[in-house]
Scaffold this motif. Structure first.
Motif, PDB file in Angstrom:
ATOM      1  N   TRP A  59     -40.864  41.849   0.755  1.00  0.00           N
ATOM      2  CA  TRP A  59     -41.964  40.734   0.491  1.00  0.00           C
ATOM      3  C   TRP A  59     -41.189  39.418   0.749  1.00  0.00           C
ATOM      4  CZ3 TRP A  59     -40.486  37.055  -3.452  1.00  0.00           C
ATOM      5  CH2 TRP A  59     -39.331  37.545  -4.162  1.00  0.00           C
ATOM      6  N   GLY A  60     -41.816  38.464   0.749  1.00  0.00           N
ATOM      7  CA  GLY A  60     -41.181  36.953   1.132  1.00  0.00           C
ATOM      8  C   GLY A  60     -40.848  36.438   2.368  1.00  0.00           C
ATOM      9  N   ASP A  61     -39.659  36.151   2.393  1.00  0.00           N
ATOM     10  CA  ASP A  61     -39.151  35.821   3.583  1.00  0.00           C
ATOM     11  C   ASP A  61     -38.754  37.005   4.571  1.00  0.00           C
ATOM     12  OD1 ASP A  61     -39.383  32.964   2.867  1.00  0.00           O
ATOM     13  OD2 ASP A  61     -37.264  32.966   2.193  1.00  0.00           O
ATOM     14  N   GLN A  62     -38.393  38.064   3.545  1.00  0.00           N
ATOM     15  CA  GLN A  62     -37.949  39.291   4.579  1.00  0.00           C
ATOM     16  C   GLN A  62     -39.253  39.891   5.256  1.00  0.00           C
ATOM     17  OE1 GLN A  62     -36.752  42.676   2.110  1.00  0.00           O
ATOM     18  NE2 GLN A  62     -35.466  43.424   3.880  1.00  0.00           N
ATOM     19  N   LEU A  63     -40.426  39.752   4.498  1.00  0.00           N
ATOM     20  CA  LEU A  63     -41.659  40.479   5.211  1.00  0.00           C
ATOM     21  C   LEU A  63     -41.931  39.455   6.346  1.00  0.00           C
ATOM     22  CD1 LEU A  63     -43.874  42.249   5.390  1.00  0.00           C
ATOM     23  CD2 LEU A  63     -44.975  40.959   3.262  1.00  0.00           C
ATOM     24  N   ALA A  64     -41.919  38.176   5.888  1.00  0.00           N
ATOM     25  CA  ALA A  64     -42.295  37.091   7.040  1.00  0.00           C
ATOM     26  C   ALA A  64     -41.260  37.369   8.359  1.00  0.00           C
ATOM     27  CB  ALA A  64     -42.243  35.634   6.486  1.00  0.00           C
ATOM     28  N   ALA A  65     -40.075  37.817   8.291  1.00  0.00           N
ATOM     29  CA  ALA A  65     -39.318  38.011   9.161  1.00  0.00           C
ATOM     30  C   ALA A  65     -39.681  39.044  10.273  1.00  0.00           C
ATOM     31  CB  ALA A  65     -37.899  37.894   8.972  1.00  0.00           C
ATOM     32  N   LEU A  66     -40.011  40.065   9.327  1.00  0.00           N
ATOM     33  CA  LEU A  66     -40.391  41.381   9.901  1.00  0.00           C
ATOM     34  C   LEU A  66     -41.764  41.085  10.910  1.00  0.00           C
ATOM     35  CD1 LEU A  66     -39.612  44.141   7.450  1.00  0.00           C
ATOM     36  CD2 LEU A  66     -38.741  43.937   9.816  1.00  0.00           C
ATOM     37  N   ILE A  67     -42.570  40.541  10.153  1.00  0.00           N
ATOM     38  CA  ILE A  67     -43.958  40.348  10.803  1.00  0.00           C
ATOM     39  C   ILE A  67     -43.699  39.633  12.125  1.00  0.00           C
ATOM     40  CG2 ILE A  67     -46.119  38.873  10.626  1.00  0.00           C
ATOM     41  CD1 ILE A  67     -46.197  39.690   7.523  1.00  0.00           C
TER      42      ILE A  67
END
Length: 82
Positions: A59-67
């Motif tokens: 979630w959060g920054d980690q999910l944004a980076a994966l997206i």
């Protein structure tokens, strides 16, 4: 980056009632679905089952980076005709 199929379902969960929770067998597909709802990113998480009642949560920054990474890779393949 290879995001292959999983033997356990991967769930994209949204805390917004208007966004459907969905299950996938591929992390890449789950990330792509989350990307479709990037404007709701603070309320979205990806749950990867690792056992009975155990999950890895992205979630959060980690999910944004994966997206960002998946979308860049996807655009690169599309421009190469894949």
């Amino acid at each position: 980056m290879m995001l292959t199929c999983s033997t356990n379902p991967i769930t994209v969960h949204s805390w917004f009632p208007d966004t459907a929770n969905k299950e996938f067998i591929s992390l890449q597909a789950a990330i792509e679905y989350a990307a479709e709802h990037v404007d709701e990113l603070p309320a979205i998480e990806i749950l990867i089952r690792t056992g009975a009642r155990r999950y890895v949560i992205i979630w959060g920054d980690q999910l944004a980076a994966l997206i960002t990474r998946v979308c860049v890779l996807h655009r690169g393949k599309a421009s190469q005709g894949h």
